[in-house]
Motif scaffolding. Structure first.
Motif: not given
Length: 347
Positions: A12-33
């Motif tokens: 999730t940290f990498v998704a939020l950093a979005n280094p390749y501009d490949s993520v449009q939206r991240t769901y950090p609460l996926a961690f809970e699931e």
């Protein structure tokens, strides 16, 4: 839980950093699931309304947790000039470009994209990933999809596809949505057409399989002719196996570029996109298996039917699984995305 809590957080940290501009939206609460299941795996989906919620719900029950909404090539283009292939540094292959990137860099374990004329299979192979498309993966997606003209003027209706770093993840996803059975079967696969000089490691005890070799069309052939070839081949044989790639390594397999004169056509054909770009156009089921060479692999194709996914997966098991320790070790290091940099205290 098979994956550590810290590793799930790192994704999730990498998704939020979005280094390749490949993520449009991240769901950090996926961690809970993810903490509620034994074997959590993160999922990213192409930002397309063709992909139904019912598919995500079925996958969720098997521990596939929605993690990101992914960028895609604008207008469904075969090359994405906004995103960069994280291996080569060149423009990313489209159109499920962000979805494939997010699987390759370990943000997600499974990607769900849509494929009209190679838009799942080609991005997957450009990053040495596995890719599967079949209309049987989601009947709802087929009914929701709208037909439109490709950039080279061929009518198509997109279908759903899976992208993963390994075959087992795709098999598990297919099993969770009910398109393959858990028990081993001996579904008949008697006639296999193989591209000339392609080695197929069929076991000697498989007496129900008969292999025929034939010369296949190359990337200079127009897509309409590739469609005619594959349609006839699938009428005459149960399974068709072909070489693919290297995808967009020596050229750019994009019609918008390729239609602009003979030199541009050479650039397009040097993108080495072969039958993978017409699998969906003939309503077939196709699976790409990466090779140990960059952007290369094989394509296994069969007619779409209730058992077609099981058929291509059965044939796929004859081939050596793709692994690359360097790719995995490099893209799973959190420090390449969050370098300590100047001034970080020494502990």
């Amino acid at each position: 839980m098979s994956e550590s809590i810290s590793r799930l957080a790192e994704k999730t940290f990498v998704a939020l950093a979005n280094p390749y501009d490949s993520v449009q939206r991240t769901y950090p609460l996926a961690f809970e699931e993810a903490q509620k299941v034994d074997n959590p795996r993160y999922v990213g989906i192409k930002d397309q309304n063709v992909i139904p919620e019912s598919l995500l719900l079925s996958l969720h029950k098997a521990g596939f947790i929605l993690h990101t909404i992914d960028h895609l090539a604008m207008g469904g283009r075969a090359t994405d000039n906004r995103l960069t292939n994280p291996i080569t540094g060149r423009h990313m292959t489209g159109s499920s470009s962000g979805t494939a990137i997010n699987v390759r860099v370990h943000i997600n374990d499974l990607g769900i994209g849509t494929d009209g004329g190679g838009s799942v299979l080609m991005p997957a192979l450009s990053l040495n990933l596995y890719g599967l498309i079949s209309k049987t993966l989601s009947v709802e997606a087929v009914t929701r999809a709208e037909s439109h003209l490709s950039t080279d003027g061929i009518m198509l209706t997109p279908t759903v596809g899976f992208i993963a770093r390994d075959l087992k993840t795709i098999e598990d996803a297919c099993q969770s949505i009910g398109v393959i059975r858990s028990e081993q079967t001996r579904d008949s696969v008697t006639r296999v057409l193989v591209e000339h000089a392609l080695h197929v490691p069929i076991k000697a005890d498989e007496k129900d399989i008969r292999i025929v070799e034939k010369q296949f069309p190359d990337s200079n052939v127009k897509r309409a002719d590739q469609i005619s070839f594959l349609k006839k081949a699938l009428n005459d044989y149960d399974v068709v196996i072909s070489n693919e790639g290297p995808v967009d390594l020596e050229g750019i397999g994009d019609t918008i570029i390729g239609h602009m004169g003979s030199k541009a056509a050479m650039i397009q054909s040097s993108g080495h996109k072969y039958l993978s770009k017409v699998v969906n156009m003939v309503d077939a089921t196709g699976l790409v298996i990466p090779a140990n060479s960059l952007g290369e692999g094989i394509l296994i194709t069969t007619k779409s039917s209730p058992h077609s996914v099981q058929t291509v997966l059965k044939v796929a098991r004859y081939f050596e699984p793709f692994t690359d320790k360097l790719l995995d070790s490099y893209f799973t290091q959190l420090k390449i995305y969050y370098p300590r940099g100047y001034g970080y205290p020494s502990y």
